[in-house]
Design an enzyme around this catalytic site. Structure first.
Site, short mmCIF file in Angstrom:
data_model
loop_
_atom_site.label_atom_id
_atom_site.label_comp_id
_atom_site.label_asym_id
_atom_site.label_seq_id
_atom_site.Cartn_x
_atom_site.Cartn_y
_atom_site.Cartn_z
N ASP A 146 2.39 45.03 -19.97
CA ASP A 146 2.04 45.53 -21.30
C ASP A 146 0.53 45.54 -21.45
O ASP A 146 -0.14 44.53 -21.16
CB ASP A 146 2.67 44.66 -22.38
CG ASP A 146 2.69 45.35 -23.74
OD1 ASP A 146 2.84 46.59 -23.77
OD2 ASP A 146 2.57 44.66 -24.76
N HIS A 166 -5.56 48.78 -33.49
CA HIS A 166 -4.73 47.57 -33.56
C HIS A 166 -5.54 46.36 -33.09
O HIS A 166 -5.53 45.31 -33.73
CB HIS A 166 -3.48 47.74 -32.71
CG HIS A 166 -2.68 46.49 -32.56
ND1 HIS A 166 -1.91 45.97 -33.59
CD2 HIS A 166 -2.53 45.63 -31.51
CE1 HIS A 166 -1.32 44.87 -33.18
NE2 HIS A 166 -1.68 44.63 -31.92
N GLU A 217 6.13 46.07 -32.58
CA GLU A 217 4.92 46.71 -32.06
C GLU A 217 5.29 48.12 -31.60
O GLU A 217 6.14 48.30 -30.73
CB GLU A 217 4.31 45.91 -30.91
CG GLU A 217 3.72 44.59 -31.38
CD GLU A 217 2.79 43.95 -30.35
OE1 GLU A 217 2.87 44.31 -29.17
OE2 GLU A 217 1.97 43.10 -30.75
N GLU A 236 4.82 51.18 -29.58
CA GLU A 236 4.15 51.50 -28.32
C GLU A 236 4.83 52.68 -27.64
O GLU A 236 5.95 53.06 -27.96
CB GLU A 236 4.20 50.31 -27.35
CG GLU A 236 3.65 49.01 -27.91
CD GLU A 236 3.50 47.94 -26.83
OE1 GLU A 236 3.38 48.31 -25.63
OE2 GLU A 236 3.51 46.74 -27.18
N ASP A 238 7.60 46.18 -28.32
CA ASP A 238 7.37 44.86 -27.72
C ASP A 238 7.40 43.83 -28.85
O ASP A 238 6.37 43.44 -29.39
CB ASP A 238 6.03 44.84 -26.99
CG ASP A 238 5.84 43.57 -26.17
OD1 ASP A 238 6.84 43.09 -25.61
OD2 ASP A 238 4.71 43.08 -26.09
N ARG A 240 4.82 36.22 -34.13
CA ARG A 240 3.39 35.99 -34.41
C ARG A 240 3.06 34.51 -34.57
O ARG A 240 1.97 34.08 -34.17
CB ARG A 240 2.98 36.75 -35.68
CG ARG A 240 3.17 38.26 -35.61
CD ARG A 240 2.31 38.91 -34.54
NE ARG A 240 2.42 40.37 -34.58
CZ ARG A 240 1.89 41.18 -33.68
NH1 ARG A 240 1.22 40.67 -32.66
NH2 ARG A 240 2.04 42.48 -33.79
N GLN A 245 3.10 32.95 -31.15
CA GLN A 245 1.94 33.45 -30.40
C GLN A 245 0.65 32.75 -30.82
O GLN A 245 -0.20 32.42 -29.99
CB GLN A 245 1.82 34.96 -30.61
CG GLN A 245 0.70 35.62 -29.81
CD GLN A 245 0.69 37.13 -30.00
OE1 GLN A 245 1.49 37.68 -30.77
NE2 GLN A 245 -0.19 37.80 -29.30
N LYS A 284 6.55 36.77 -26.65
CA LYS A 284 6.78 38.15 -26.22
C LYS A 284 7.99 38.32 -25.31
O LYS A 284 8.59 39.40 -25.28
CB LYS A 284 5.54 38.67 -25.47
CG LYS A 284 4.28 38.74 -26.29
CD LYS A 284 4.26 39.97 -27.16
CE LYS A 284 2.88 40.19 -27.76
NZ LYS A 284 2.82 41.43 -28.55
N THR A 300 12.20 43.17 -25.37
CA THR A 300 11.44 44.42 -25.45
C THR A 300 12.48 45.53 -25.49
O THR A 300 13.41 45.54 -24.68
CB THR A 300 10.52 44.60 -24.23
OG1 THR A 300 9.58 43.53 -24.18
CG2 THR A 300 9.78 45.92 -24.30
N THR A 315 0.20 48.16 -28.84
CA THR A 315 0.47 48.71 -30.17
C THR A 315 -0.47 49.87 -30.48
O THR A 315 -1.70 49.74 -30.37
CB THR A 315 0.32 47.62 -31.23
OG1 THR A 315 1.13 46.51 -30.87
CG2 THR A 315 0.73 48.13 -32.60
N GLU A 353 -0.38 44.03 -39.31
CA GLU A 353 -1.45 44.83 -39.91
C GLU A 353 -1.06 45.34 -41.30
O GLU A 353 -1.85 45.29 -42.24
CB GLU A 353 -1.78 46.02 -39.02
CG GLU A 353 -2.30 45.65 -37.64
CD GLU A 353 -2.20 46.83 -36.69
OE1 GLU A 353 -3.11 47.67 -36.70
OE2 GLU A 353 -1.19 46.90 -35.95
#
Length: 430
Positions: free
Chosen positions: A130, A137, A202, A204, A236, A240, A243, A256, A260, A361, A375
């Protein structure tokens, strides 16, 4: 690469294919399907609201015989290990069969309604990487943690990436179980082990690799696009709060690797040829790429991207999914697909047919084009208002998050990717 198969006037005799928002005859994506539980997996293409069995067509002698062995496999790996010319020949043969009324009797026995088939992962994925090439982003997330220095010094010099977990990649429609992990509030003395409370999506694009390069053999930037067999949508999923505690110093791990999601259809590089364009010039003051990343020609893509949210309460009330964001990959990507591939292999890393590369992202420059809830809700400080009176900062159990994409350009037929959907399931007991 633009040829007669991109003619916007072309139409298919398959009912509902003409003007289909995703799968007109100009698209002809590749994927893997089955006809029911326990039935063998077969390679097919989407045309309108139908799926065409390519293995069956090849067995009947209706497709180039050199492709019969690859088309008889339960994944696309063998087909994408062949030279690109072989897949171009397949596209031309399918276009002829599906656009000529004379071929109706030959093809119809191999057509299945989309609602009658199950779609599967198109490849046996050997590796998954990834990247982090969405500059808006990266800047927005950086501002949440480093207001005075949102982008780290290397961002504009090197495409940033990390090694993902191939074993947890799943096809669209697979439930996403809320993960457990270590969480630590800023004012807490120690972490706790608990289900994620700040689950995010996310938005992508995924790049499916074609062909192979030997270990120690780089991929030159001039031929990097040849190694991109096709694209998909990729979500993905990100925890948060997990993370934030674990990512230093090595980066994403449990936040993560739990899931996915990819869309099932591979939108081939050939289908996307009309939607390639020259990358935007670097802003004044930005460094130019090093020579091995300097790309000429049309390496960027114009693809409209959208996310929608459908909560359990909205579904119960009969409300339509709510659009969270809409933007374009061209505005979001600081590094192009070819630069991603060339950089990945620049140290001699071997890439193989069926490997998956995520873009990271893809958020646009405006708030309504952001590709994550992190965001959109400004890190949880600004809840989003939803139809029916609900609000969200992050995903709750029962929420269904969908990604959508379409490639459109004046003078060409619009083609879509089909949805990439995941519904959040409650955490299991640890």
């Amino acid at each position: 690469m633009i040829d007669h198969t991109h003619d916007p006037r072309a139409q298919s005799w398959v009912e509902g294919a003409a003007g289909h928002p995703d799968f007109p005859v100009q698209n002809l994506p590749l994927g893997v399907f089955s006809l029911g539980e326990g039935e063998p997996r077969r390679i097919g293409t989407a045309i309108g609201d139908h799926v065409l069995d390519l293995a069956g067509l090849a067995a009947d002698g209706a497709l180039p015989q050199g492709l019969a062995t690859a088309l008889a496999q339960p994944t696309l790996n063998a087909l994408f290990a062949l030279d690109e010319a072989e897949r171009v020949a397949l596209r031309h043969a399918l276009f002829a069969l599906l656009s000529s009324e004379r071929c109706r009797l030959k093809v119809t026995p191999h057509l299945h309604r989309s609602e009658d088939v199950a779609l599967h992962l198109p490849f046996a994925i050997g590796d998954y990487t990834d990247f982090y090439v969405g500059i808006h982003h990266a800047t927005a997330i950086g501002k949440l943690f480093r207001p005075d220095n949102p982008l780290l010094p290397n961002y504009k010099h090197v495409p940033i990436g990390y090694h993902g977990r191939a074993s947890s990649v799943r096809v669209s429609g697979t439930p996403v179980t809320r993960p457990w992990g270590q969480l630590k509030a800023p004012d807490a003395p120690a972490p706790v082990h608990a289900p994620c409370r700040r689950l995010d999506h996310e938005l992508e694009l995924g790049l499916w690799i074609a062909g192979d390069n030997a270990l120690g053999e780089p991929v030159p930037i001039d031929t990097a696009w040849d190694r991109i067999g096709g694209l998909c949508l990729l979500n993905d999923w990100s925890a948060r709060d997990i993370q934030a505690w674990e990512y230093q110093p090595l980066g994403p791990f449990l936040a993560k690797n739990f899931a996915t999601t990819v869309s099932p259809w591979v939108i081939t590089a050939q289908a996307l040829a009309p939607f390639r364009m020259a990358a935007a010039p670097r802003p004044d003051g930005d460094p130019q790429p090093l020579p091995y990343l300097r790309e000429g020609g049309e390496g960027a893509l114009s693809i409209t991207l959208e996310t929608t949210l459908h909560t359990a309460a909205m579904r119960a009330a009969g409300l339509a999914p709510h659009r969270l964001s809409q933007g374009n990959a061209f505005d979001a990507m600081y590094w192009t697909p070819a630069q991603i591939v060339a950089h990945h292999a620049s140290n001699g890393c071997d890439l193989h047919a069926g490997d998956l590369l995520g873009t990271g992202t893809l958020s646009g420059p405006t708030q309504d084009s952001a590709g994550s809830l992190m965001e959109l809700s400004q890190g949880g400080k600004a809840p989003l208002a939803l139809p029916g009176g609900e609000t969200r900062t992050f995903l709750e159990d029962g929420d269904e998050l969908a990604l959508h994409a379409r490639a459109e350009r004046d003078g060409y037929a619009t083609i879509g990717f089909g949805p990439c959907v995941g519904r959040i399931a409650a955490a299991r007991h640890a």
